[in-house]
Structures are given as C-alpha cells and as structure tokens.
Design a protein around this motif. Structure first.
Motif, PDB file in Angstrom:
ATOM      1  N   GLY A 120       0.940  -1.616   0.068  1.00  0.00           N
ATOM      2  CA  GLY A 120      -0.033  -0.293   0.222  1.00  0.00           C
ATOM      3  C   GLY A 120       0.711   1.370  -0.005  1.00  0.00           C
ATOM      4  N   PRO A 121       1.948   1.912  -0.541  1.00  0.00           N
ATOM      5  CA  PRO A 121       2.789   2.731  -0.673  1.00  0.00           C
ATOM      6  C   PRO A 121       1.957   3.626  -1.663  1.00  0.00           C
ATOM      7  CG  PRO A 121       3.607   1.391  -2.693  1.00  0.00           C
ATOM      8  CD  PRO A 121       2.392   0.468  -1.860  1.00  0.00           C
ATOM      9  N   ALA A 122       2.235   5.077  -1.300  1.00  0.00           N
ATOM     10  CA  ALA A 122       1.119   6.134  -2.388  1.00  0.00           C
ATOM     11  C   ALA A 122       1.908   5.835  -3.373  1.00  0.00           C
ATOM     12  CB  ALA A 122       1.540   7.464  -1.184  1.00  0.00           C
ATOM     13  N   SER A 123       2.966   6.036  -3.474  1.00  0.00           N
ATOM     14  CA  SER A 123       3.752   5.441  -4.852  1.00  0.00           C
ATOM     15  C   SER A 123       5.047   4.845  -4.849  1.00  0.00           C
ATOM     16  CB  SER A 123       4.223   6.436  -5.631  1.00  0.00           C
ATOM     17  OG  SER A 123       5.140   7.668  -5.006  1.00  0.00           O
ATOM     18  N   ILE A 124       5.866   4.208  -6.059  1.00  0.00           N
ATOM     19  CA  ILE A 124       6.606   3.595  -5.691  1.00  0.00           C
ATOM     20  C   ILE A 124       7.228   3.987  -6.945  1.00  0.00           C
ATOM     21  CG2 ILE A 124       5.597   1.154  -6.507  1.00  0.00           C
ATOM     22  CD1 ILE A 124       7.107   0.139  -4.686  1.00  0.00           C
ATOM     23  N   LYS A 125       8.637   3.746  -7.555  1.00  0.00           N
ATOM     24  CA  LYS A 125       9.369   4.351  -8.277  1.00  0.00           C
ATOM     25  C   LYS A 125      10.823   4.039  -8.064  1.00  0.00           C
ATOM     26  CE  LYS A 125       7.974   8.808 -10.527  1.00  0.00           C
ATOM     27  NZ  LYS A 125       8.903  10.116 -11.303  1.00  0.00           N
ATOM     28  N   THR A 126      11.282   3.358  -9.135  1.00  0.00           N
ATOM     29  CA  THR A 126      12.918   2.841  -8.476  1.00  0.00           C
ATOM     30  C   THR A 126      14.685   3.389  -9.232  1.00  0.00           C
ATOM     31  OG1 THR A 126      12.794   2.228 -11.087  1.00  0.00           O
ATOM     32  CG2 THR A 126      11.690   0.439  -9.718  1.00  0.00           C
ATOM     33  N   CYS A 127      15.545   3.387  -8.545  1.00  0.00           N
ATOM     34  CA  CYS A 127      16.479   4.321  -8.981  1.00  0.00           C
ATOM     35  C   CYS A 127      17.662   2.692  -8.535  1.00  0.00           C
ATOM     36  CB  CYS A 127      16.617   5.292  -8.124  1.00  0.00           C
ATOM     37  SG  CYS A 127      18.063   5.724  -8.056  1.00  0.00           S
ATOM     38  N   ALA A 128      18.842   2.908 -10.385  1.00  0.00           N
ATOM     39  CA  ALA A 128      19.778   1.938  -9.810  1.00  0.00           C
ATOM     40  C   ALA A 128      20.916   2.871 -11.100  1.00  0.00           C
ATOM     41  CB  ALA A 128      19.774   0.846 -11.177  1.00  0.00           C
ATOM     42  N   PHE A 129      21.742   3.013  -9.803  1.00  0.00           N
ATOM     43  CA  PHE A 129      23.177   3.575 -10.409  1.00  0.00           C
ATOM     44  C   PHE A 129      23.740   3.368 -11.220  1.00  0.00           C
ATOM     45  CE2 PHE A 129      27.570   5.064  -9.821  1.00  0.00           C
ATOM     46  CZ  PHE A 129      27.464   6.133  -9.417  1.00  0.00           C
ATOM     47  N   LEU A 130      23.845   1.585 -11.160  1.00  0.00           N
ATOM     48  CA  LEU A 130      24.236   1.718 -12.901  1.00  0.00           C
ATOM     49  C   LEU A 130      23.008   0.979 -13.320  1.00  0.00           C
ATOM     50  CD1 LEU A 130      27.713  -0.572 -12.073  1.00  0.00           C
ATOM     51  CD2 LEU A 130      26.851   2.519 -13.331  1.00  0.00           C
TER      52      LEU A 130
END
Ligand code: IMP
Ligand code: MG
Length: 178
Positions: A120-130
């Motif tokens: 149940g997150p309000a939003s979810i995004k992703t980040c990868a350094f590589l």
C-alpha cells in the motif's frame, strides 16, 4: 599488505564521474519529490554505498530502510527470491524509491516491485546507479539511472565479487572477469 584494488581491471567510472552522477540524480529526485518526504528502500548489500551518498545529496526530507533478498539457488527465470531481511517499516502511504546498486536481469526488482505494491505505498519508483544494457521484464521500469553500462561484471562502490571490492571508491571490471 594487499592493495584495495588488487585483482581489479579497467576502471569504468572514476570517483569524479560517480560524484557528478549522484549529484545529478539527487537534484532530479529532489525536484520530482519537491513537496514530499521520500522513503528510500535500499536493496542490500550492493545499494548501501550509493544510497548513503544519494541520501546526503537530497535536498528534501527523506527516510530510509533496507531489504535483503536471496535468490533460490540461481535466480530462476520466474524471478523467485526469498527475503533474508525484510523492511523494518511499513510502506503504507509512503512515496517509495527502491534503490539498487546495479540492475542486471531486473528479476530482483521485478520481484520487489510486486511485493512492495501489496504493502500500500502512495507511490513507488525505482533508481539504479548502474543499469546493464540488456532486456528486462516488461513490469520493470527504471525511473532513475546513473549510468548504463555494457553487460559485463563490475565491482566497487558497494558492488562485490564474492564479497570483495565493495570498498573501492570507483567502479571497475574484474580482471579476467566476463
Ligand atoms: P538482477 O536481479 O539480475 O537485476 O540482479 C541484481 C543483483 O545482482 C544486483 O543487486 C547485484 O547484487 C548483482 N549483480 C548483477 N550484476 C552485477 C555485477 O556486475 N557486479 C556485482 N553484482 C552484480
Ligand atoms: Mg553480489
């Protein structure tokens, strides 16, 4: 005495490049979440070093948590993994950014996204350094990427080969590695 970079090959990203990519990502993320508190979720252990740098470069309020997953044997085509250490905090109502040191097949991220969506997150995004230049599952979108790299094995800046080299301040290929 053994040197920290012994056994390591060609440098792909030096400290200066890493620092500027982290600053660029942090500025972008801070702008995108301007009026929010961001909840960073690091995927252990590879994301620990990057997340620590990213967190300090953000200009918005931020909290952090970590998860550790282990593939069942080899990561299977279905991306079945086991949670070794779960998050400490609930994700309910939070703006979540899943942070990975490196995204290769995307199976880890695919599993984590499906799992986190149920919390149940309000939003979810992703980040990868590589991000390795290769195909990934359709449900995996990388919203923030430091650098795309060829599909070769790299170490340093938190990334390991059999737990070695995480403390290298730069990212390099393994000597004789794929
Ligand atoms: P994926 O599920 O194939 O995307 O794999 C992601 C995980 O595999 C990362 O979080 C790393 O732990 C590990 N990994 C993948 N490629 C590399 C690499 O080149 N060096 C070190 N670890 C890697
Ligand atoms: Mg590893």
């Amino acid at each position: 005495m053994a040197a920290v970079g012994e056994g390591v090959g060609l440098t792909l990203l030096d400290e200066t490049v890493i620092r500027s990519e982290v600053a660029r990502l942090a500025a972008q993320i801070s702008a995108d979440y301007a009026d929010k508190t961001l909840h960073l979720v690091g995927v252990l252990k590879g994301a620990a070093v990057f997340l620590a740098d990213l967190l300090r470069a953000l200009t918005i309020p931020a909290t952090m948590d970590f998860i550790s997953i282990v593939p069942y044997g080899q990561v299977t085509a279905s991306g079945v993994v086991r949670i070794r250490k779960d998050l400490d905090e609930p994700l309910e109502g939070k703006d979540v950014l899943v942070v990975e040191g490196i995204c290769a097949s995307g199976l880890s991220l695919s599993y984590l996204l499906r799992n986190f969506q149920t919390r149940g997150p309000a939003s979810i995004k992703t980040c990868a350094f590589l991000a390795k230049r290769r195909e990934r599952p359709a449900d995996v979108t990388l919203d923030y990427v430091g650098r795309e790299i060829p599909d070769v094995f790299v170490v340093g800046y938190g990334l390991d080969a059999q737990e070695q080299y995480r403390n290298l301040p730069y990212i390099a290929r393994l000597a004789g590695g794929r």
